[in-house]
Design an enzyme around this catalytic site. Structure first.
Site: not given
Ligand SMILES: C[S@@+](CC[C@H](N)C(=O)[O-])C[C@H]1O[C@@H](n2cnc3c(N)ncnc32)[C@H](O)[C@@H]1O
Length: 213
Positions: A119, A192
């Site tokens: 993040d 991912t």
């Protein structure tokens, strides 16, 4: 590209083998206890929907993979993915990775650490919440075995650059080593979900590897 809601998890799936809480972790740390066998251990920080864990565990059956995911719904989702494929060499723990590294993982115990698209905490005053902070990169360097690597990828240039500087300033890891982009051979052939989303959206991805000497 908009973020899709998570698919429902099959209620019949037993997640007890693949999803653990802090309380369920072997303390003192014993990966052999957690996985039922001894094998080189790779850790992923912030596993999200678990695509890396699934493909890595299938691709390297002789290794153990530990995903650390602080958000319960994502930890469950990633664990469900592992359970669905009956993978015995991957587990997700629903915990803060900073705590796991600071309090649990011993020196030179890991065969690799993976941090993909952490993040970014866009606002400057929130940068202190970023997982790639000075304490954490020191813990990563401490826990890697000699010759083992940290893999760090991000789509956020300033976070990527700041992390490279942080690692160089606070650790003696060798790098950044260059990592090339590989063409995807099928729809899920990405490291991912975030990498898939960014690449399909035409956005750049910055990749680096650091190696413990
Ligand atoms: C932007 S997502 C990326 C997910 C995945 N790595 C990917 O590339 O698709 C970042 C993930 O890190 C998790 N996360 C953030 N801080 C964390 C922490 N301290 N420990 C473990 N997971 C964390 C978030 O809940 C989120 O699932």
């Amino acid at each position: 590209m908009a973020r899709r809601a998570l698919r429902k998890i099959d209620p019949a799936l037993d997640l007890s083998r693949h999803l653990k809480t802090w309380q369920e972790l072997p303390q003192p740390w014993s990966p052999a206890h957690l996985f039922g066998r001894d094998a080189p251990l790779e850790v992923e920080v912030g596993s999200g929907k678990g695509l890396f864990l699934q493909s890595a565990a299938i691709g390297a059956p002789h290794r153990n993979f530990l995903g650390i995911e602080i958000a319960h719904k994502y930890a469950r989702y990633a664990a469900a993915r592992l359970a669905k494929h009956s993978l015995t060499n991957a587990v997700v723990i629903d915990v803060d990775a900073e705590r796991v590294f600071a309090e649990l993982l011993p020196d030179a115990s890991l065969a690799a650490v993976h941090v993909y698209f952490p993040d970014p905490w866009w606002k400057k005053r929130h940068h202190k919440r970023r997982v790639m902070n000075d304490r954490f990169v020191c813990d990563v360097a401490r826990t890697l075995a000699p010759g083992a690597s940290l893999h760090f990828w991000s789509d956020v240039r300033d976070y990527f650059d700041a992390t490279i500087e942080l690692i160089s300033a606070h650790t003696s890891l060798e790098g950044p080593l260059k990592v090339d982009e590989r063409p995807a051979e099928h729809d899920l052939d990405y490291r991912t979900h975030f990498e898939r989303r960014k690449r399909l959206g035409g956005e750049p991805v910055y990749r680096a590897e650091f190696r413990k000497r």
